[in-house]
Design an enzyme around this catalytic site. Sequence first.
Site, PDB file in Angstrom:
ATOM      1  N   LYS A   1       0.808  -1.216   0.000  1.00  0.00           N
ATOM      2  CA  LYS A   1       0.000   0.000   0.000  1.00  0.00           C
ATOM      3  C   LYS A   1       0.850   1.280   0.000  1.00  0.00           C
ATOM      4  CE  LYS A   1      -3.961  -2.109   2.351  1.00  0.00           C
ATOM      5  NZ  LYS A   1      -4.832  -2.006   3.533  1.00  0.00           N
TER       6      LYS A   1
ATOM      7  N   TYR B   1     -12.295  -1.970  -4.219  1.00  0.00           N
ATOM      8  CA  TYR B   1     -12.821  -2.168  -2.858  1.00  0.00           C
ATOM      9  C   TYR B   1     -14.339  -2.039  -2.794  1.00  0.00           C
ATOM     10  CZ  TYR B   1      -8.152  -2.337  -0.846  1.00  0.00           C
ATOM     11  OH  TYR B   1      -6.878  -2.716  -0.513  1.00  0.00           O
TER      12      TYR B   1
ATOM     13  N   ASN C   1      -1.910   0.124   6.986  1.00  0.00           N
ATOM     14  CA  ASN C   1      -1.358  -1.140   7.488  1.00  0.00           C
ATOM     15  C   ASN C   1      -0.459  -1.850   6.487  1.00  0.00           C
ATOM     16  OD1 ASN C   1      -3.175  -2.323   5.717  1.00  0.00           O
ATOM     17  ND2 ASN C   1      -4.610  -2.924   7.319  1.00  0.00           N
TER      18      ASN C   1
ATOM     19  N   HIS D   1      -2.234  -5.459   1.588  1.00  0.00           N
ATOM     20  CA  HIS D   1      -3.544  -6.081   1.382  1.00  0.00           C
ATOM     21  C   HIS D   1      -3.274  -7.483   0.868  1.00  0.00           C
ATOM     22  CE1 HIS D   1      -7.586  -6.830  -0.342  1.00  0.00           C
ATOM     23  NE2 HIS D   1      -6.894  -7.421  -1.310  1.00  0.00           N
TER      24      HIS D   1
ATOM     25  N   GLU E   1      -9.428 -10.763  -7.714  1.00  0.00           N
ATOM     26  CA  GLU E   1      -8.489  -9.668  -7.481  1.00  0.00           C
ATOM     27  C   GLU E   1      -7.297  -9.737  -8.433  1.00  0.00           C
ATOM     28  OE1 GLU E   1      -9.453  -8.638  -2.815  1.00  0.00           O
ATOM     29  OE2 GLU E   1      -7.606  -9.733  -3.267  1.00  0.00           O
TER      30      GLU E   1
END
Length: 140
Positions: free
Chosen positions: A11, A51, A114, A117, A128
């Site tokens: 990310k 998302y 965080n 993913h 995905e």
Amino acid sequence: MAVERTLSIIKPDATKRNLTGAIAKKFEDAGLRIVAAKRIQLTPEQAGKFYEVHKDRPFFGELRDFMASGPVVVQVLEGENAIAKNREVMGATNPKDAAEGTIRKEFAQSVGENSVHGSDAAETAKEEIAFFFSGLELVG
């Protein structure tokens, strides 16, 4: 045990801090192979589409905007039980709850930032991966 493929995203919070190599090494050290990878910049629309499953949740807008805030590295990981292994290496979503040695324990800045993913199931992984990669790009 089955050989699987799963999607991993490094990310914006991690790419901004030059952690791409350190994170990739953790996956490889855990026995996962990176069979496709690219650095991209998502638009808010692309991030929202990816998302979309979370569109009715209160954090959706923040997540969409965060994922479009800087470059990400999307990659396909392959290995024995790759989905579960990836999730183990990532650690709990909340870095405070993540086990020592996991990516989120070491690198995450918060629950939202965080660092990574990962797909949560085989069908999700398939969808995905197809979102970001054509079959020609998967060269394991």
